[in-house]
Scaffold this motif. Structure first.
Motif, PDB file in Angstrom:
ATOM      1  N   ASP A   9      24.907  -0.533 -24.185  1.00  0.00           N
ATOM      2  CA  ASP A   9      25.847   0.567 -23.987  1.00  0.00           C
ATOM      3  C   ASP A   9      25.179   1.915 -23.819  1.00  0.00           C
ATOM      4  O   ASP A   9      25.674   2.773 -23.095  1.00  0.00           O
ATOM      5  N   SER A  10      24.059   2.121 -24.517  1.00  0.00           N
ATOM      6  CA  SER A  10      23.427   3.426 -24.505  1.00  0.00           C
ATOM      7  C   SER A  10      22.314   3.532 -23.480  1.00  0.00           C
ATOM      8  O   SER A  10      22.136   4.572 -22.850  1.00  0.00           O
ATOM      9  N   LEU A  11      21.558   2.448 -23.301  1.00  0.00           N
ATOM     10  CA  LEU A  11      20.424   2.496 -22.384  1.00  0.00           C
ATOM     11  C   LEU A  11      20.741   1.897 -21.024  1.00  0.00           C
ATOM     12  O   LEU A  11      19.926   1.980 -20.107  1.00  0.00           O
ATOM     13  N   GLY A  12      21.892   1.259 -20.891  1.00  0.00           N
ATOM     14  CA  GLY A  12      22.339   0.818 -19.582  1.00  0.00           C
ATOM     15  C   GLY A  12      21.892  -0.561 -19.141  1.00  0.00           C
ATOM     16  O   GLY A  12      22.095  -0.934 -17.978  1.00  0.00           O
ATOM     17  N   PHE A  13      21.301  -1.372 -20.023  1.00  0.00           N
ATOM     18  CA  PHE A  13      20.911  -2.731 -19.649  1.00  0.00           C
ATOM     19  C   PHE A  13      22.138  -3.636 -19.678  1.00  0.00           C
ATOM     20  O   PHE A  13      23.085  -3.404 -20.433  1.00  0.00           O
ATOM     21  N   ASP A  14      22.099  -4.717 -18.857  1.00  0.00           N
ATOM     22  CA  ASP A  14      23.205  -5.667 -18.924  1.00  0.00           C
ATOM     23  C   ASP A  14      23.047  -6.552 -20.159  1.00  0.00           C
ATOM     24  O   ASP A  14      22.057  -6.454 -20.893  1.00  0.00           O
ATOM     25  N   VAL A  15      24.029  -7.421 -20.386  1.00  0.00           N
ATOM     26  CA  VAL A  15      24.061  -8.201 -21.623  1.00  0.00           C
ATOM     27  C   VAL A  15      22.826  -9.092 -21.764  1.00  0.00           C
ATOM     28  O   VAL A  15      22.201  -9.147 -22.825  1.00  0.00           O
ATOM     29  N   VAL A  16      22.455  -9.778 -20.691  1.00  0.00           N
ATOM     30  CA  VAL A  16      21.312 -10.691 -20.748  1.00  0.00           C
ATOM     31  C   VAL A  16      20.019  -9.927 -21.029  1.00  0.00           C
ATOM     32  O   VAL A  16      19.218 -10.315 -21.894  1.00  0.00           O
ATOM     33  N   LYS A  17      19.798  -8.821 -20.314  1.00  0.00           N
ATOM     34  CA  LYS A  17      18.587  -8.036 -20.528  1.00  0.00           C
ATOM     35  C   LYS A  17      18.555  -7.441 -21.929  1.00  0.00           C
ATOM     36  O   LYS A  17      17.500  -7.406 -22.571  1.00  0.00           O
ATOM     37  N   ALA A  18      19.696  -6.979 -22.394  1.00  0.00           N
ATOM     38  CA  ALA A  18      19.752  -6.382 -23.732  1.00  0.00           C
ATOM     39  C   ALA A  18      19.365  -7.398 -24.798  1.00  0.00           C
ATOM     40  O   ALA A  18      18.650  -7.076 -25.754  1.00  0.00           O
ATOM     41  N   GLN A  19      19.839  -8.636 -24.639  1.00  0.00           N
ATOM     42  CA  GLN A  19      19.483  -9.672 -25.606  1.00  0.00           C
ATOM     43  C   GLN A  19      17.997 -10.025 -25.519  1.00  0.00           C
ATOM     44  O   GLN A  19      17.322 -10.182 -26.536  1.00  0.00           O
ATOM     45  N   CYS A  20      17.496 -10.144 -24.292  1.00  0.00           N
ATOM     46  CA  CYS A  20      16.094 -10.533 -24.115  1.00  0.00           C
ATOM     47  C   CYS A  20      15.129  -9.433 -24.547  1.00  0.00           C
ATOM     48  O   CYS A  20      14.043  -9.721 -25.063  1.00  0.00           O
ATOM     49  N   LEU A  21      15.520  -8.178 -24.352  1.00  0.00           N
ATOM     50  CA  LEU A  21      14.613  -7.079 -24.636  1.00  0.00           C
ATOM     51  C   LEU A  21      14.439  -6.817 -26.127  1.00  0.00           C
ATOM     52  O   LEU A  21      13.583  -6.016 -26.516  1.00  0.00           O
ATOM     53  N   THR A  22      15.235  -7.473 -26.958  1.00  0.00           N
ATOM     54  CA  THR A  22      15.001  -7.333 -28.403  1.00  0.00           C
ATOM     55  C   THR A  22      13.786  -8.145 -28.854  1.00  0.00           C
ATOM     56  O   THR A  22      13.145  -7.813 -29.845  1.00  0.00           O
TER      57      THR A  22
ATOM     58  N   ALA B 178      30.183   5.134 -29.062  1.00  0.00           N
ATOM     59  CA  ALA B 178      29.397   4.756 -27.883  1.00  0.00           C
ATOM     60  C   ALA B 178      29.481   5.870 -26.834  1.00  0.00           C
ATOM     61  O   ALA B 178      30.491   6.571 -26.735  1.00  0.00           O
ATOM     62  N   PRO B 179      28.449   6.094 -26.013  1.00  0.00           N
ATOM     63  CA  PRO B 179      27.215   5.301 -25.951  1.00  0.00           C
ATOM     64  C   PRO B 179      26.063   5.871 -26.785  1.00  0.00           C
ATOM     65  O   PRO B 179      25.013   5.269 -26.863  1.00  0.00           O
ATOM     66  N   GLN B 180      26.241   7.037 -27.392  1.00  0.00           N
ATOM     67  CA  GLN B 180      25.125   7.673 -28.107  1.00  0.00           C
ATOM     68  C   GLN B 180      24.967   7.172 -29.532  1.00  0.00           C
ATOM     69  O   GLN B 180      23.864   7.177 -30.072  1.00  0.00           O
ATOM     70  N   TYR B 181      26.054   6.775 -30.160  1.00  0.00           N
ATOM     71  CA  TYR B 181      26.018   6.257 -31.532  1.00  0.00           C
ATOM     72  C   TYR B 181      25.304   7.210 -32.491  1.00  0.00           C
ATOM     73  O   TYR B 181      24.499   6.802 -33.327  1.00  0.00           O
ATOM     74  N   VAL B 182      25.638   8.484 -32.371  1.00  0.00           N
ATOM     75  CA  VAL B 182      24.948   9.498 -33.177  1.00  0.00           C
ATOM     76  C   VAL B 182      25.151   9.282 -34.685  1.00  0.00           C
ATOM     77  O   VAL B 182      24.180   9.359 -35.449  1.00  0.00           O
ATOM     78  N   PRO B 183      26.374   8.995 -35.169  1.00  0.00           N
ATOM     79  CA  PRO B 183      26.522   8.780 -36.625  1.00  0.00           C
ATOM     80  C   PRO B 183      25.672   7.631 -37.151  1.00  0.00           C
ATOM     81  O   PRO B 183      25.076   7.733 -38.227  1.00  0.00           O
ATOM     82  N   GLY B 184      25.596   6.518 -36.400  1.00  0.00           N
ATOM     83  CA  GLY B 184      24.795   5.384 -36.837  1.00  0.00           C
ATOM     84  C   GLY B 184      23.319   5.703 -36.867  1.00  0.00           C
ATOM     85  O   GLY B 184      22.616   5.383 -37.834  1.00  0.00           O
TER      86      GLY B 184
END
Length: 218
Positions: A26-39, A166-172
């Motif tokens: 949500d914040s960096l703009g990757f799709d779901v698959v890339k977001a999961q893999c990039l962890t 979202a997308p910055q999630y500043v409180p978290g």
């Protein structure tokens, strides 16, 4: 103080474990698959750092230094992840946050290394506690306190990243930043106290934990 370290570290641990893929999406703009893999690369880097810290900590017989170093990594990582402009620079911040939240658990008797990828400074705090508390029942009581504080931190960690932020999630991110800073302050205060007690013990002024010859492991 040690239980507080455990709780603060648990907060960041659960936050990153649960929400890093969401932040990447949500914040960096990757799709779901890339977001999961990039962890995965973040945890691979953490594994390498964790083994390095395990060896250094055991060879030099230090504990608080490792906790403080990881807390600094978390602070820098949260700042980069939350407020840098370029997505891949922010992704580098994810490496630092994840690396800072992982460390080695060393058995109290020597170099028994257990890397726990889903836990952070939690494992270092456990070692810190086990090295500096004497007596079976006292250790059991302090361990129970630490587990309780870890649970509190975990609950907070699951609630601070809200969909409406979202997308910055500043409180978290601010909550993780605060928890890492509190960990650093807590371990600094504990280290100062223990150093002072060790100096008194060396001069024969006190007996620490009621055990002659016992000294705190810094």
């Amino acid at each position: 103080m040690i239980a507080a370290n455990f709780g603060f570290s648990g907060l960041v641990t659960y936050s990153v474990s649960y929400f890093l893929p969401i932040i990447l999406r949500d914040s960096l703009g990757f799709d779901v698959v890339k977001a999961q893999c990039l962890t995965a690369p973040c945890y691979c880097f953490s594994l390498f750092l964790g083994f390095t810290e395990a060896v250094v900590s055991d060879k030099l017989n230090i504990r608080a230094h490792i906790i403080a170093f990881n807390a600094v990594l978390m602070i820098i990582g949260v700042a980069v992840l939350g407020f840098a402009e370029q997505p891949y620079v922010r992704y580098f911040g994810a490496f630092l946050v994840t690396a800072g939240k992982l460390t080695a658990f060393e058995g109290c008797g020597g170099a028994d290394f257990f890397l726990v990828g889903s836990n952070s400074n939690v494992t270092a705090s456990m070692t810190y506690q086990q090295n500096n508390v004497v007596g079976q029942w006292k250790r059991a009581f302090t361990s129970a306190n630490m587990v309780a504080m870890g649970g509190v931190g975990g609950i907070v960690g699951t609630l601070v990243f809200r969909s409406q932020d979202a997308p910055q999630y500043v409180p978290g991110l601010a909550t993780c930043f605060t928890a890492a800073g509190a960990t650093l302050l807590s371990v600094t205060a504990t280290t100062i106290y223990m150093l002072n007690q060790n100096r008194k013990q060396a001069k024969g002024q006190i007996i620490i934990e009621g055990v002659p010859g016992f000294r705190y492991t810094i």
